[in-house]
Design an enzyme around this catalytic site. Structure first.
Site, PDB file in Angstrom:
ATOM      1  N   ASN A  79       0.820  -1.216   0.000  1.00 39.44           N
ATOM      2  CA  ASN A  79       0.000   0.000   0.000  1.00 39.44           C
ATOM      3  C   ASN A  79       0.854   1.267   0.000  1.00 39.44           C
ATOM      4  O   ASN A  79       0.408   2.310  -0.441  1.00 39.44           O
ATOM      5  CB  ASN A  79      -0.909  -0.002   1.230  1.00 39.44           C
ATOM      6  CG  ASN A  79      -1.628   1.321   1.435  1.00 39.44           C
ATOM      7  OD1 ASN A  79      -2.472   1.698   0.619  1.00 39.44           O
ATOM      8  ND2 ASN A  79      -1.285   2.048   2.504  1.00 39.44           N
ATOM      9  N   ARG A 137      -8.467   5.173   1.391  1.00 38.96           N
ATOM     10  CA  ARG A 137      -7.705   4.496   0.325  1.00 38.96           C
ATOM     11  C   ARG A 137      -6.661   5.392  -0.345  1.00 38.96           C
ATOM     12  O   ARG A 137      -5.670   4.884  -0.864  1.00 38.96           O
ATOM     13  CB  ARG A 137      -8.658   3.967  -0.747  1.00 38.96           C
ATOM     14  CG  ARG A 137      -9.135   2.534  -0.563  1.00 38.96           C
ATOM     15  CD  ARG A 137     -10.344   2.428   0.329  1.00 38.96           C
ATOM     16  NE  ARG A 137     -10.896   1.076   0.426  1.00 38.96           N
ATOM     17  CZ  ARG A 137     -12.131   0.740   0.052  1.00 38.96           C
ATOM     18  NH1 ARG A 137     -12.951   1.627  -0.453  1.00 38.96           N
ATOM     19  NH2 ARG A 137     -12.555  -0.509   0.198  1.00 38.96           N
ATOM     20  N   ASP A 146       1.755   6.949   0.193  1.00 40.31           N
ATOM     21  CA  ASP A 146       0.707   6.069  -0.324  1.00 40.31           C
ATOM     22  C   ASP A 146       0.865   5.840  -1.834  1.00 40.31           C
ATOM     23  O   ASP A 146       0.795   6.779  -2.630  1.00 40.31           O
ATOM     24  CB  ASP A 146      -0.657   6.707  -0.034  1.00 40.31           C
ATOM     25  CG  ASP A 146      -1.755   5.674   0.037  1.00 40.31           C
ATOM     26  OD1 ASP A 146      -1.621   4.726   0.834  1.00 40.31           O
ATOM     27  OD2 ASP A 146      -2.738   5.803  -0.722  1.00 40.31           O
ATOM     28  N   ARG A 174      -0.004 -12.357   2.900  1.00 41.91           N
ATOM     29  CA  ARG A 174      -0.879 -11.481   3.685  1.00 41.91           C
ATOM     30  C   ARG A 174      -0.749 -10.111   3.048  1.00 41.91           C
ATOM     31  O   ARG A 174       0.372  -9.608   2.897  1.00 41.91           O
ATOM     32  CB  ARG A 174      -0.409 -11.397   5.130  1.00 41.91           C
ATOM     33  CG  ARG A 174      -1.094 -10.269   5.931  1.00 41.91           C
ATOM     34  CD  ARG A 174      -0.360 -10.031   7.244  1.00 41.91           C
ATOM     35  NE  ARG A 174      -1.019  -9.096   8.134  1.00 41.91           N
ATOM     36  CZ  ARG A 174      -0.684  -7.798   8.263  1.00 41.91           C
ATOM     37  NH1 ARG A 174       0.296  -7.269   7.535  1.00 41.91           N
ATOM     38  NH2 ARG A 174      -1.308  -7.034   9.119  1.00 41.91           N
ATOM     39  N   ASP A 176      -0.919  -6.570   3.570  1.00 46.58           N
ATOM     40  CA  ASP A 176      -0.935  -5.590   4.648  1.00 46.58           C
ATOM     41  C   ASP A 176      -1.800  -4.391   4.260  1.00 46.58           C
ATOM     42  O   ASP A 176      -1.810  -3.955   3.107  1.00 46.58           O
ATOM     43  CB  ASP A 176       0.504  -5.119   4.904  1.00 46.58           C
ATOM     44  CG  ASP A 176       0.603  -4.071   5.990  1.00 46.58           C
ATOM     45  OD1 ASP A 176       0.344  -4.402   7.157  1.00 46.58           O
ATOM     46  OD2 ASP A 176       0.930  -2.894   5.670  1.00 46.58           O
ATOM     47  N   GLU A 212      -5.529  -7.976   5.142  1.00 43.53           N
ATOM     48  CA  GLU A 212      -5.701  -7.371   6.454  1.00 43.53           C
ATOM     49  C   GLU A 212      -6.697  -6.225   6.347  1.00 43.53           C
ATOM     50  O   GLU A 212      -6.375  -5.141   5.858  1.00 43.53           O
ATOM     51  CB  GLU A 212      -4.370  -6.840   7.007  1.00 43.53           C
ATOM     52  CG  GLU A 212      -4.519  -6.382   8.442  1.00 43.53           C
ATOM     53  CD  GLU A 212      -3.872  -5.051   8.769  1.00 43.53           C
ATOM     54  OE1 GLU A 212      -3.783  -4.731   9.952  1.00 43.53           O
ATOM     55  OE2 GLU A 212      -3.485  -4.301   7.834  1.00 43.53           O
ATOM     56  N   ARG A 316      -4.741 -18.977  12.667  1.00 45.27           N
ATOM     57  CA  ARG A 316      -3.307 -18.626  12.688  1.00 45.27           C
ATOM     58  C   ARG A 316      -2.868 -18.479  14.137  1.00 45.27           C
ATOM     59  O   ARG A 316      -3.543 -17.820  14.935  1.00 45.27           O
ATOM     60  CB  ARG A 316      -3.072 -17.311  11.948  1.00 45.27           C
ATOM     61  CG  ARG A 316      -1.612 -16.861  11.977  1.00 45.27           C
ATOM     62  CD  ARG A 316      -1.404 -15.526  11.266  1.00 45.27           C
ATOM     63  NE  ARG A 316      -2.182 -14.476  11.891  1.00 45.27           N
ATOM     64  CZ  ARG A 316      -2.346 -13.256  11.369  1.00 45.27           C
ATOM     65  NH1 ARG A 316      -1.811 -12.960  10.204  1.00 45.27           N
ATOM     66  NH2 ARG A 316      -3.067 -12.357  12.004  1.00 45.27           N
TER      67      ARG A 316
END
Ligand code: QV4
Ligand code: CA
Length: 476
Positions: A79, A137, A146, A174, A176, A212, A316
């Protein structure tokens, strides 16, 4: 974070083990004056060198793990890059030059054209209001630069990074900070990914994806927007289970009877669940003070035991290092402390003691007998429905998984003595919590199941671990 992993399984009967690792790519080096764990969430490039080792060491680990059926899942930070206040220079784990002020990352390379600042509409450039999906976002999460994930160039660089990991042999990712990425941008990047390496995986195997997204309800962005891309973290799970096991807010274990969707969680087929993670075990992220961690070992083992026995979600297990907490006004001011490290900044090895615990301040929850044995329980009962639920209306509960396993908890302040229908074949079983089956004997308690399937369970309220678990692979 460093050393984080899914549990070890020692039983060769089991198909495979999964291991979730910290971000392996180049990140900023923060000396303030000691290096915080969270620098690994501030990428500088997609080169594979970090406090955990070099690219060669990473390749070697993945190869050796895959060869024994331990599959590696990488924490992919896509991200953003480092924080806007990260300065300029080569204080990065592979020495790549970057300049956070001009948004230049020579190791990728990215330039100021590759970031979202033009799109973000807040005065500070940061996410100010989680009720506004555009801010969440397109603006900076805690000052992190970003990335413009709608750009072809950026998507290509990220896909190349993930495909490099796939070619080395990793089994999934995963993602993030997925809440901070548009689901469509994630879908586009995932669409560019190769199938897993056929040296270890069947042809056509797609990478396992979990995103996530912290959705405790009440925000503009919902976890369901991400189902199309893969699994999603269910953060309600650990927060609520912590309240139940701690008996806070009037919660009782008997209320767990409809645990899962009945508690307002996402569908089981979408969920990735955990009791704690690297953020909320130290007060970051979501969950607050109810979260159970290794610091509350007795309750923690019960929480993990319940999670691994219950059919909901993909589970997990956390694996941690120890640090000294220092609460000031309810906040741990030592929440930044990084992993056990050598004087050159590299992370200390996870050494194994004679009694199979870990040295060098590694907690290795996944090696604790109760937790390791509950992983074996989960594999043993895989695919079986939850059956034979019993509770006393309070904090004594029991349930089975078809005719494969049965678990009983006494989280009351009084002793428990109950004869319950286990659904298991008659015989003598080893309790895998107080001990386990070794050869032809049990090292801990033994439970006798009658020909009708019933068994007597006596659990002292002061037992080291006030729960008992039996399964068909631990039958004498
Ligand atoms: C600070 C200020 C900013 C300021 C900035 C100036 O807070 O307002 O603009 O300085 O540069 C660290 C510091 C943080 C600092 C930031 C940038 O703690 O104070 O900002 O760096 O320099 C981890 C840690 C963060 C850490 C971050 C980057 O938890 O504390 O920030 O790494 O090193 C939300 C998200 C969710 C997120 C969760 C923690 O929705 O996605 O917060 N969880 C994931 C990871 C988590 C990680 C990130 C996301 C970011 O699990 O470990 O944050 O990659 O709920
Ligand atoms: Ca973003």
């Amino acid at each position: 974070m460093d050393g984080r992993s899914a549990p070890a399984m020692t039983n060769p009967r089991h198909r495979f083990e999964k291991r979730h690792i910290s971000p392996p790519n180049e990140n900023i080096v923060i000396n303030s004056p000691w290096r915080p764990w969270y620098e690994r969430y501030q990428p500088i490039s997609y080169k594979l060198c970090s406090r955990s080792g070099s690219e060669q060491q990473f390749r070697d680990m993945v190869t050796r793990c895959n060869n024994v059926g331990v599959y590696i899942y990488v924490d992919a930070v896509i991200n953003h890059m480092c924080g806007g206040g990260g300065g300029a220079g080569t204080h990065s784990t592979c020495g790549s030059y970057f300049n956070a002020n001009t948004k230049e990352f020579s190791g990728v390379p990215y330039s100021n054209l590759d970031f979202n600042d033009g799109k973000c509409r807040t005065g500070s450039g940061e996410i100010e209001n989680y009720g506004d999906i555009y801010q969440v976002r397109d603006c900076r999460l805690v000052g992190l630069l970003d990335l413009a994930l709608e750009k072809e160039y950026v998507r290509g660089k990220i896909a190349a990074f993930l495909n490099n990991l796939i070619s080395i042999g990793v089994a999934g990712f995963r993602l993030d900070a997925s809440k901070h990425m548009w689901p469509g941008d994630i879908a586009n990047i995932l669409g560019r990914l190769n199938n897993l390496n056929t040296q270890w995986f069947p042809g056509g195997t797609r990478p396992f994806i979990f995103q996530e997204v912290i959705d405790l309800g009440g925000e503009a962005i919902s976890a369901s927007e991400y189902y199309g891309n893969g699994r999603v973290t269910e953060f309600k799970y650990g927060a609520k289970l912590g309240n139940v096991i701690r008996k806070w807010n009037g919660e009782r274990m008997s209320y767990l009877k409809n645990w899962g969707e009945g508690w307002g969680f996402m569908p089981s087929s979408r969920a990735l669940v955990f009791v704690d993670n690297h953020d909320n075990q130290r007060g970051h992220g979501a969950g607050g003070t109810s979260i159970l961690t290794f610091f509350d070992a007795r309750l923690y083992k019960m929480g993990i035991g319940f999670m691994l026995a219950h059919p909901y979600g993909v589970t997990r297990v956390m694996s941690s290092y120890r640090w000294t907490r220092n609460f000031v006004n309810g906040k741990d001011v030592n929440d930044w402390i990084g992993p056990p490290s050598n004087s050159d900044g590299s992370t200390k090895a996870v050494t194994i003691n004679a009694d199979s615990t870990c040295g060098n301040e590694w907690v290795c929850e996944h090696r604790w007998r109760q937790i390791k044995n509950m992983v074996i329980f989960r594999n043993t009962v895989d695919g079986q429905a939850l059956t034979n639920w019993w509770d006393n209306g309070g904090n004594q509960i029991a349930f089975g998984r078809g005719n494969r396993g049965y678990i009983v908890f006494n989280n009351e302040s009084s002793n428990m003595d109950a004869t319950l229908n286990t659904g298991l074949p008659a015989g003598t079983y080893c309790d895998v919590i107080s001990g386990q089956k070794e050869g032809t004997r049990c090292t801990g308690a033994q439970i006798t199941v009658s020909s009708s399937g019933s068994a007597r369970f006596t659990i002292s309220s002061s037992a080291e671990d006030p729960f008992v678990a039996i399964h068909v692979n631990a039958k004498l």
